[in-house]
Scaffold this motif. Structure first.
Motif, PDB file in Angstrom:
ATOM      1  N   ARG A  24      -8.177 -33.629 -27.879  1.00 50.82           N
ATOM      2  CA  ARG A  24      -6.983 -34.469 -27.903  1.00 50.82           C
ATOM      3  C   ARG A  24      -6.908 -35.193 -29.248  1.00 50.82           C
ATOM      4  O   ARG A  24      -7.834 -35.913 -29.628  1.00 50.82           O
ATOM      5  CB  ARG A  24      -7.003 -35.474 -26.757  1.00 50.82           C
ATOM      6  CG  ARG A  24      -5.686 -36.241 -26.581  1.00 50.82           C
ATOM      7  CD  ARG A  24      -5.747 -37.087 -25.313  1.00 50.82           C
ATOM      8  NE  ARG A  24      -4.551 -37.862 -25.076  1.00 50.82           N
ATOM      9  CZ  ARG A  24      -3.470 -37.429 -24.435  1.00 50.82           C
ATOM     10  NH1 ARG A  24      -3.458 -36.194 -23.960  1.00 50.82           N
ATOM     11  NH2 ARG A  24      -2.426 -38.200 -24.245  1.00 50.82           N
ATOM     12  N   VAL A  49     -11.007 -23.422 -28.764  1.00 48.98           N
ATOM     13  CA  VAL A  49     -10.547 -24.818 -28.721  1.00 48.98           C
ATOM     14  C   VAL A  49      -9.092 -24.851 -28.258  1.00 48.98           C
ATOM     15  O   VAL A  49      -8.291 -23.991 -28.623  1.00 48.98           O
ATOM     16  CB  VAL A  49     -10.670 -25.476 -30.115  1.00 48.98           C
ATOM     17  CG1 VAL A  49     -10.069 -26.888 -30.100  1.00 48.98           C
ATOM     18  CG2 VAL A  49     -12.131 -25.537 -30.543  1.00 48.98           C
ATOM     19  N   THR A  50      -8.761 -25.863 -27.457  1.00 48.37           N
ATOM     20  CA  THR A  50      -7.380 -26.113 -27.048  1.00 48.37           C
ATOM     21  C   THR A  50      -6.954 -27.467 -27.607  1.00 48.37           C
ATOM     22  O   THR A  50      -7.591 -28.485 -27.306  1.00 48.37           O
ATOM     23  CB  THR A  50      -7.241 -26.131 -25.517  1.00 48.37           C
ATOM     24  OG1 THR A  50      -7.628 -24.865 -24.993  1.00 48.37           O
ATOM     25  CG2 THR A  50      -5.808 -26.434 -25.104  1.00 48.37           C
ATOM     26  N   LEU A  51      -5.910 -27.479 -28.418  1.00 51.49           N
ATOM     27  CA  LEU A  51      -5.426 -28.731 -29.006  1.00 51.49           C
ATOM     28  C   LEU A  51      -4.466 -29.429 -28.052  1.00 51.49           C
ATOM     29  O   LEU A  51      -3.561 -28.806 -27.497  1.00 51.49           O
ATOM     30  CB  LEU A  51      -4.717 -28.470 -30.336  1.00 51.49           C
ATOM     31  CG  LEU A  51      -5.593 -28.144 -31.550  1.00 51.49           C
ATOM     32  CD1 LEU A  51      -4.722 -27.868 -32.766  1.00 51.49           C
ATOM     33  CD2 LEU A  51      -6.563 -29.283 -31.849  1.00 51.49           C
ATOM     34  N   ASP A  52      -4.648 -30.720 -27.901  1.00 49.35           N
ATOM     35  CA  ASP A  52      -3.745 -31.575 -27.120  1.00 49.35           C
ATOM     36  C   ASP A  52      -3.247 -32.639 -28.098  1.00 49.35           C
ATOM     37  O   ASP A  52      -3.942 -33.610 -28.383  1.00 49.35           O
ATOM     38  CB  ASP A  52      -4.508 -32.186 -25.949  1.00 49.35           C
ATOM     39  CG  ASP A  52      -3.634 -33.047 -25.051  1.00 49.35           C
ATOM     40  OD1 ASP A  52      -2.450 -33.254 -25.396  1.00 49.35           O
ATOM     41  OD2 ASP A  52      -4.124 -33.521 -24.014  1.00 49.35           O
ATOM     42  N   ARG A 102     -16.204 -29.251 -31.604  1.00 53.43           N
ATOM     43  CA  ARG A 102     -14.754 -29.129 -31.800  1.00 53.43           C
ATOM     44  C   ARG A 102     -14.212 -30.270 -32.660  1.00 53.43           C
ATOM     45  O   ARG A 102     -13.301 -30.069 -33.461  1.00 53.43           O
ATOM     46  CB  ARG A 102     -14.037 -29.088 -30.451  1.00 53.43           C
ATOM     47  CG  ARG A 102     -14.224 -30.327 -29.588  1.00 53.43           C
ATOM     48  CD  ARG A 102     -13.588 -30.183 -28.222  1.00 53.43           C
ATOM     49  NE  ARG A 102     -13.836 -31.358 -27.401  1.00 53.43           N
ATOM     50  CZ  ARG A 102     -14.917 -31.524 -26.654  1.00 53.43           C
ATOM     51  NH1 ARG A 102     -15.858 -30.572 -26.628  1.00 53.43           N
ATOM     52  NH2 ARG A 102     -15.074 -32.611 -25.936  1.00 53.43           N
ATOM     53  N   SER A 156     -15.553 -25.451 -28.813  1.00 53.57           N
ATOM     54  CA  SER A 156     -14.764 -25.059 -27.645  1.00 53.57           C
ATOM     55  C   SER A 156     -14.329 -26.301 -26.890  1.00 53.57           C
ATOM     56  O   SER A 156     -14.823 -27.407 -27.121  1.00 53.57           O
ATOM     57  CB  SER A 156     -15.567 -24.142 -26.723  1.00 53.57           C
ATOM     58  OG  SER A 156     -16.677 -24.835 -26.173  1.00 53.57           O
ATOM     59  N   GLY A 157     -13.376 -26.115 -25.980  1.00 56.56           N
ATOM     60  CA  GLY A 157     -12.915 -27.192 -25.114  1.00 56.56           C
ATOM     61  C   GLY A 157     -11.623 -27.828 -25.601  1.00 56.56           C
ATOM     62  O   GLY A 157     -11.096 -27.509 -26.674  1.00 56.56           O
ATOM     63  N   ARG A 158     -11.111 -28.745 -24.786  1.00 53.65           N
ATOM     64  CA  ARG A 158      -9.864 -29.437 -25.102  1.00 53.65           C
ATOM     65  C   ARG A 158     -10.127 -30.544 -26.109  1.00 53.65           C
ATOM     66  O   ARG A 158     -11.043 -31.341 -25.943  1.00 53.65           O
ATOM     67  CB  ARG A 158      -9.241 -30.016 -23.837  1.00 53.65           C
ATOM     68  CG  ARG A 158      -7.909 -30.746 -24.067  1.00 53.65           C
ATOM     69  CD  ARG A 158      -7.269 -31.127 -22.742  1.00 53.65           C
ATOM     70  NE  ARG A 158      -6.905 -29.954 -21.987  1.00 53.65           N
ATOM     71  CZ  ARG A 158      -5.758 -29.282 -22.145  1.00 53.65           C
ATOM     72  NH1 ARG A 158      -4.879 -29.687 -23.030  1.00 53.65           N
ATOM     73  NH2 ARG A 158      -5.514 -28.217 -21.417  1.00 53.65           N
TER      74      ARG A 158
END
Length: 301
Positions: free
Chosen positions: A99, A125-128, A286, A95-97
């Protein structure tokens, strides 16, 4: 005299925010503290360690070599703590951002097309994603993973090889019809050779002619900042470009581009790696999930 207990994990978290967010004020907002409190915490940390961790200026904070080493080890410890807590949970999941910094051709051909499947597998998960052909500093860019093409410089980063690709010269059929297809390196000198203007670009095109290795200089009327742009210029018929084979495989099959001087191709390959800070046992879930996913799905050759 009783020993004063120090919340070292708390200090590490605050110091990591200072590094990642680039200053005391931003870290203070993220940690719900005042800038003065964050500054004093870092000062106390430096005093206890007996070394300066950051050089302070009016513009920005710059890590000292000791600060960089402390940060890298610190984030591994925090990641290990975080993973231990997650693994203790019945619902442990990445989980989480996250980058990710990748070179442009790899980003367009692999990372972006694979992103939906990765996020479907790991919805927390958040992809940057940042795409650039320049070699970046992971700490400075606050990236957890970077995909790099070409030889790796010696560093404290860890790398996982994703594959390797041949390099080849290509041109559009209409360009070759107008200017003729070169059959020797000497004839290549009369053509518009499109070059790259990023730092790691090669000064010329390596070829093998009559058993000898030679380098043909790149002196075309256009340069580009990344391999994807060179690919587009070649498709537009502006000139010849030397790019990764995986970029142009479909174009060659469809007749949009044609290989040039393949009998003189030295067969050199460009290796592609995913690089990151920290050993494999000290990675956030992640990061490990993305590395495993890329190794599983990327087929460069």
């Amino acid at each position: 005299m009783a020993r004063i207990e120090v919340n070292r994990s708390g200090e590490l978290e605050v110091f990591a925010r200072v590094v990642e967010l680039g200053g005391f004020s931003a870290a203070a907002r993220a940690c719900c503290m005042t800038p003065s409190a964050v500054s004093k915490l870092v000062a106390r940390l430096e005093q206890r360690l007996g070394t300066r961790l950051v050089n302070r200026s009016t513009r920005r904070l710059q890590l000292t070599p000791e600060g960089c080493a402390f940060y890298e080890r610190g984030v591994r410890i925090l990641a290990d703590l975080d993973e231990a807590e997650r693994c203790a949970s019945a619902h442990a999941a990445p989980s989480g951002r996250l980058r990710v910094n990748a070179n442009v051709p790899f980003g367009h051909h692999f990372l972006l097309p694979l992103a939906p499947a990765f996020l479907a597998r790991h919805p927390e998960v958040t992809l940057d994603i940042v795409l650039t052909d320049e070699v970046v500093d992971l700490l400075e860019q606050r990236a957890e993973v970077a995909v790099r093409a070409g030889p790796l410089k010696s560093s404290n980063l860890v790398a996982r090889k994703l594959g390797a690709t041949r390099m080849m010269i290509v041109g559009a059929p209409d360009y070759l019809a107008r200017h003729g297809a070169p059959s020797t390196p000497e004839e290549l000198l009369a053509h518009n050779r499109l070059g790259a203007n990023y730092v790691r670009a090669q000064p010329g095109w390596p070829l093998r002619w009559r058993g000898e290795d030679i380098v043909v200089p790149v002196t075309g009327n256009a340069q580009a900042s990344d391999g994807a742009a060179l690919h587009r210029l070649a498709l537009a018929g502006l000139g010849l470009a030397r790019v990764a084979a995986f970029q142009v495989r479909e174009d060659i099959a469809a007749g949009r581009l044609a290989p040039v001087l393949e009998d003189c191709n030295p067969g050199d390959e460009e290796e592609i790696h995913a690089v990151y800070v920290g050993q494999g046992g000290y990675l956030p879930l992640r990061v490990r999930a993305l590395l495993d996913f890329l190794v599983e799905h990327v087929r460069i050759g």
